[in-house]
Design a protein around this motif. Structure first.
Motif, PDB file in Angstrom:
ATOM      1  N   LEU A 100      28.498  -5.092  21.254  1.00  0.00           N
ATOM      2  CA  LEU A 100      28.760  -4.168  20.143  1.00  0.00           C
ATOM      3  C   LEU A 100      30.055  -3.407  20.397  1.00  0.00           C
ATOM      4  CD1 LEU A 100      27.887  -2.558  17.584  1.00  0.00           C
ATOM      5  CD2 LEU A 100      26.604  -1.045  19.121  1.00  0.00           C
ATOM      6  N   LEU A 101      30.948  -3.412  19.424  1.00  0.00           N
ATOM      7  CA  LEU A 101      32.178  -2.628  19.484  1.00  0.00           C
ATOM      8  C   LEU A 101      32.116  -1.551  18.418  1.00  0.00           C
ATOM      9  CD1 LEU A 101      35.079  -2.085  20.487  1.00  0.00           C
ATOM     10  CD2 LEU A 101      35.881  -3.767  18.808  1.00  0.00           C
ATOM     11  N   LEU A 102      32.126  -0.297  18.847  1.00  0.00           N
ATOM     12  CA  LEU A 102      32.144   0.843  17.924  1.00  0.00           C
ATOM     13  C   LEU A 102      33.602   1.259  17.744  1.00  0.00           C
ATOM     14  CD1 LEU A 102      29.164   2.922  19.370  1.00  0.00           C
ATOM     15  CD2 LEU A 102      29.151   1.379  17.397  1.00  0.00           C
ATOM     16  N   LEU A 103      34.089   1.126  16.525  1.00  0.00           N
ATOM     17  CA  LEU A 103      35.496   1.360  16.224  1.00  0.00           C
ATOM     18  C   LEU A 103      35.617   2.515  15.240  1.00  0.00           C
ATOM     19  CD1 LEU A 103      38.383   0.058  16.646  1.00  0.00           C
ATOM     20  CD2 LEU A 103      37.947  -1.200  14.527  1.00  0.00           C
ATOM     21  N   GLY A 104      36.645   3.333  15.408  1.00  0.00           N
ATOM     22  CA  GLY A 104      36.869   4.431  14.470  1.00  0.00           C
ATOM     23  C   GLY A 104      37.971   5.342  14.930  1.00  0.00           C
ATOM     24  N   VAL A 105      38.382   6.241  14.048  1.00  0.00           N
ATOM     25  CA  VAL A 105      39.407   7.217  14.404  1.00  0.00           C
ATOM     26  C   VAL A 105      38.816   8.188  15.414  1.00  0.00           C
ATOM     27  CG1 VAL A 105      40.529   7.020  12.171  1.00  0.00           C
ATOM     28  CG2 VAL A 105      38.808   8.792  12.527  1.00  0.00           C
ATOM     29  N   PRO A 106      39.653   8.944  16.128  1.00  0.00           N
ATOM     30  CA  PRO A 106      39.124   9.918  17.093  1.00  0.00           C
ATOM     31  C   PRO A 106      38.174  10.908  16.423  1.00  0.00           C
ATOM     32  CG  PRO A 106      41.489   9.639  17.390  1.00  0.00           C
ATOM     33  CD  PRO A 106      41.129   8.907  16.134  1.00  0.00           C
ATOM     34  N   GLY A 107      37.104  11.229  17.135  1.00  0.00           N
ATOM     35  CA  GLY A 107      36.188  12.243  16.641  1.00  0.00           C
ATOM     36  C   GLY A 107      35.112  11.748  15.709  1.00  0.00           C
ATOM     37  N   ALA A 161      31.004  -1.252  23.640  1.00  0.00           N
ATOM     38  CA  ALA A 161      32.372  -0.784  23.878  1.00  0.00           C
ATOM     39  C   ALA A 161      32.793   0.116  22.726  1.00  0.00           C
ATOM     40  CB  ALA A 161      33.335  -1.964  23.999  1.00  0.00           C
ATOM     41  N   THR A 162      33.670   1.063  23.023  1.00  0.00           N
ATOM     42  CA  THR A 162      34.244   1.903  21.976  1.00  0.00           C
ATOM     43  C   THR A 162      35.749   1.741  21.982  1.00  0.00           C
ATOM     44  OG1 THR A 162      34.544   3.882  23.364  1.00  0.00           O
ATOM     45  CG2 THR A 162      32.391   3.597  22.298  1.00  0.00           C
ATOM     46  N   ALA A 163      36.346   1.906  20.812  1.00  0.00           N
ATOM     47  CA  ALA A 163      37.800   1.804  20.699  1.00  0.00           C
ATOM     48  C   ALA A 163      38.283   2.690  19.566  1.00  0.00           C
ATOM     49  CB  ALA A 163      38.235   0.356  20.464  1.00  0.00           C
ATOM     50  N   ASN A 164      39.433   3.265  19.766  1.00  0.00           N
ATOM     51  CA  ASN A 164      40.068   4.139  18.788  1.00  0.00           C
ATOM     52  C   ASN A 164      40.998   3.294  17.933  1.00  0.00           C
ATOM     53  OD1 ASN A 164      41.761   5.923  17.466  1.00  0.00           O
ATOM     54  ND2 ASN A 164      42.239   7.143  19.267  1.00  0.00           N
ATOM     55  N   ASP A 165      40.746   3.242  16.619  1.00  0.00           N
ATOM     56  CA  ASP A 165      41.578   2.360  15.795  1.00  0.00           C
ATOM     57  C   ASP A 165      42.979   2.907  15.555  1.00  0.00           C
ATOM     58  OD1 ASP A 165      41.172   4.302  13.881  1.00  0.00           O
ATOM     59  OD2 ASP A 165      40.131   3.015  12.459  1.00  0.00           O
ATOM     60  N   ARG A 166      43.269   4.092  16.075  1.00  0.00           N
ATOM     61  CA  ARG A 166      44.653   4.570  16.041  1.00  0.00           C
ATOM     62  C   ARG A 166      45.422   4.102  17.266  1.00  0.00           C
ATOM     63  NH1 ARG A 166      45.609  10.348  13.121  1.00  0.00           N
ATOM     64  NH2 ARG A 166      44.340   9.933  11.270  1.00  0.00           N
ATOM     65  N   ASP A 167      44.735   3.400  18.185  1.00  0.00           N
ATOM     66  CA  ASP A 167      45.384   2.905  19.391  1.00  0.00           C
ATOM     67  C   ASP A 167      45.882   1.475  19.228  1.00  0.00           C
ATOM     68  OD1 ASP A 167      45.143   5.184  20.801  1.00  0.00           O
ATOM     69  OD2 ASP A 167      43.374   4.589  21.938  1.00  0.00           O
ATOM     70  N   ARG A 168      45.940   0.984  17.995  1.00  0.00           N
ATOM     71  CA  ARG A 168      46.458  -0.372  17.804  1.00  0.00           C
ATOM     72  C   ARG A 168      47.871  -0.455  18.389  1.00  0.00           C
ATOM     73  NH1 ARG A 168      44.546   0.321  12.304  1.00  0.00           N
ATOM     74  NH2 ARG A 168      42.524  -0.681  12.033  1.00  0.00           N
ATOM     75  N   ARG A 209      33.850 -11.966  20.716  1.00  0.00           N
ATOM     76  CA  ARG A 209      32.609 -11.754  21.470  1.00  0.00           C
ATOM     77  C   ARG A 209      31.878 -10.492  21.038  1.00  0.00           C
ATOM     78  NH1 ARG A 209      35.739 -16.070  22.980  1.00  0.00           N
ATOM     79  NH2 ARG A 209      34.518 -17.383  24.401  1.00  0.00           N
ATOM     80  N   PHE A 210      32.499  -9.690  20.185  1.00  0.00           N
ATOM     81  CA  PHE A 210      31.908  -8.438  19.742  1.00  0.00           C
ATOM     82  C   PHE A 210      31.529  -8.508  18.268  1.00  0.00           C
ATOM     83  CE2 PHE A 210      34.399  -6.818  23.358  1.00  0.00           C
ATOM     84  CZ  PHE A 210      33.494  -5.941  23.937  1.00  0.00           C
ATOM     85  N   ASN A 211      30.474  -7.799  17.938  1.00  0.00           N
ATOM     86  CA  ASN A 211      30.205  -7.465  16.542  1.00  0.00           C
ATOM     87  C   ASN A 211      30.759  -6.060  16.342  1.00  0.00           C
ATOM     88  OD1 ASN A 211      29.247  -7.718  13.922  1.00  0.00           O
ATOM     89  ND2 ASN A 211      27.285  -6.768  14.429  1.00  0.00           N
ATOM     90  N   THR A 212      31.723  -5.903  15.449  1.00  0.00           N
ATOM     91  CA  THR A 212      32.409  -4.633  15.275  1.00  0.00           C
ATOM     92  C   THR A 212      31.742  -3.791  14.198  1.00  0.00           C
ATOM     93  OG1 THR A 212      34.524  -5.616  15.943  1.00  0.00           O
ATOM     94  CG2 THR A 212      34.610  -3.521  14.746  1.00  0.00           C
ATOM     95  N   VAL A 213      31.433  -2.548  14.544  1.00  0.00           N
ATOM     96  CA  VAL A 213      30.871  -1.587  13.601  1.00  0.00           C
ATOM     97  C   VAL A 213      31.832  -0.415  13.514  1.00  0.00           C
ATOM     98  CG1 VAL A 213      28.988   0.036  13.162  1.00  0.00           C
ATOM     99  CG2 VAL A 213      28.482  -2.251  14.022  1.00  0.00           C
ATOM    100  N   VAL A 214      32.321  -0.129  12.316  1.00  0.00           N
ATOM    101  CA  VAL A 214      33.277   0.952  12.107  1.00  0.00           C
ATOM    102  C   VAL A 214      32.521   2.234  11.770  1.00  0.00           C
ATOM    103  CG1 VAL A 214      35.240   1.772  10.756  1.00  0.00           C
ATOM    104  CG2 VAL A 214      35.027  -0.670  11.311  1.00  0.00           C
ATOM    105  N   LEU A 215      32.750   3.270  12.571  1.00  0.00           N
ATOM    106  CA  LEU A 215      32.136   4.567  12.308  1.00  0.00           C
ATOM    107  C   LEU A 215      33.094   5.394  11.451  1.00  0.00           C
ATOM    108  CD1 LEU A 215      30.542   5.537  15.754  1.00  0.00           C
ATOM    109  CD2 LEU A 215      29.553   4.275  13.835  1.00  0.00           C
ATOM    110  N   PRO A 216      32.683   5.768  10.249  1.00  0.00           N
ATOM    111  CA  PRO A 216      33.581   6.491   9.341  1.00  0.00           C
ATOM    112  C   PRO A 216      33.577   7.985   9.609  1.00  0.00           C
ATOM    113  CG  PRO A 216      31.508   6.102   8.245  1.00  0.00           C
ATOM    114  CD  PRO A 216      31.379   5.474   9.614  1.00  0.00           C
ATOM    115  N   LEU A 217      34.561   8.657   9.046  1.00  0.00           N
ATOM    116  CA  LEU A 217      34.536  10.120   9.031  1.00  0.00           C
ATOM    117  C   LEU A 217      33.417  10.571   8.094  1.00  0.00           C
ATOM    118  CD1 LEU A 217      38.374  10.702   8.794  1.00  0.00           C
ATOM    119  CD2 LEU A 217      36.926  11.486  10.673  1.00  0.00           C
TER     120      LEU A 217
END
Length: 375
Positions: free
Chosen positions: A93-100, A211-218, A230-238
């Motif tokens: 699982l990859l949790l993706l989103g902006v900081p915070g 895993a977590t990742a900041n989508d502003r770190d592209r 290898r990941f299923n990506t889930v985007v956490l919204p504001l």
């Protein structure tokens, strides 16, 4: 990473309760125990709770016996359900989103609910070595006796594989690309080779990775296409609405405040709403009523930063005021969050103060406090 077992915590005088920041499995042990006691649904191998109970733990609810489960995440239910379901499969699982957006918070609580241990953690930085993901060596043992399993120091990921637990990798895109790709074999073959010993560690059922990742770190260390698959990506919204964001900030500040012996949040709910309003308007580039366009500063102005501003304001109110959160207590924190670029952001902040805050009914004290710290 060593972790105090729950029975050891009780014997040592509630060590976890005295911790500045208890792990989720300690802070919410009563809720996890209540869910486990009443959870009669099927559980994947080595899971402490069923997927339904894990989602209930994250989203909150009331159990049949009346036990109230507090929400850990305020957001779309489907996002949590997809995240939990992913962990029940063989995909990471990859949790993706902006900081915070609570990526780390959700990751920790998922691991606590699934495995009962959120501490199998690799913190991603530019200096994270391959050994942090694979394994290292006890060099005293290595020099004395040569390569052996006794000389091997397992990483959190290796431990999770061996014990059928959930490992966590924070800030994956901060890790150098060649180190990131160490995960490919682990996630695809579910095995970790140890060529020095001619052996391998095979993951047992129950193992998975968040895993977590900041989508502003592209562009920092982008994930290879092979690893991303290898990941299923889930985007956490504001947070969708101001009310939802106020609720999140209030809940989290209350939790932090209890651990720091700070005043109760209800005394400062108006200031929390004000902080959230300012952050959302500057973040969105428009006022709440949609009538006035404003410039956005360089910072993210995330919900996490709002929590930090309010918590710091409560500390100021407690130690240097009358215990009630007031505009002067949050003004400096807002200034620090907004003005990251001393030149450009300061101009944006001053313009926002004069065109929006100054003209808003009931905000005169807030305007004066912000003007005072902005000089």
């Amino acid at each position: 990473m060593e972790s105090v077992e729950p029975n050891s915590v009780e014997k040592s005088g509630s060590t976890a309760a005295q911790a500045l920041r208890p792990h989720a499995e300690h802070a919410f042990a009563a809720e996890l125990a209540a869910l486990a006691a009443q959870d009669d649904r099927p559980r994947p191998a080595r899971w402490r709770l069923s997927p339904w109970a894990v989602a209930t733990y994250l989203l909150g609810g009331t159990l049949p016996d009346g036990t109230v489960i507090t929400p850990k995440y305020v957001g779309p239910r489907r996002i949590v359900e997809v995240a939990v379901t992913t962990l029940a499969t063989d995909r990471a699982l990859l949790l993706l989103g902006v900081p915070g957006t609570a990526k780390t918070w959700v990751s920790e609580h998922l691991a606590a609910a699934v495995s009962g241990d959120s501490t199998l953690l690799v913190q991603g930085t530019a200096g994270t070595p391959e050994e942090a993901i694979r394994y290292g060596w006890n060099y005293a043992q290595l020099l004395a006796h040569g390569p052996s399993r006794d000389a091997l120091v397992p990483s959190p990921v290796m431990r999770a594989m061996s014990e059928g637990m959930t490992a966590r990798v924070e800030e994956l895109t901060r890790i150098p690309a060649d180190v990131q790709d160490t995960l490919i074999t682990i996630l695809s073959e579910k095995t970790l080779p140890i060529p020095e010993l001619g052996q391998e560690v095979q993951a047992v059922r129950g193992f998975n990775l968040i895993a977590t990742a900041n989508d502003r770190d592209r562009g920092v260390n982008d994930l290879s296409s092979a690893l991303r698959r290898r990941f299923n990506t889930v985007v956490l919204p504001l947070p969708e609405s101001p009310e939802a964001e106020v609720d999140i900030v209030t809940r989290r500040v209350e939790q932090l405040g209890r651990s720091l012996d700070l005043p109760a949040v209800p005394e400062g709910i108006e200031e929390i709403r004000r902080v959230v309003t300012v952050f959302r308007e500057l973040r969105d580039g428009t006022t709440a009523d949609g009538r006035t366009k404003v410039k956005s500063p360089s910072g993210t102005l995330s919900t996490a930063e709002a929590i930090s501003v309010v918590t710091n304001g409560l500390a100021l109110a407690a130690h240097f005021g009358d215990g009630v959160l007031r505009p002067a207590d949050v003004a400096a924190g807002i200034l620090g969050a907004v003005v990251r670029d001393p030149a450009a952001d300061r101009v944006i902040w001053q313009e926002y103060l004069e065109t929006v805050v100054r003209e808003r009914d009931g905000w005169k004290d807030f305007y004066r406090a912000c003007r005072e710290v902005s000089r």
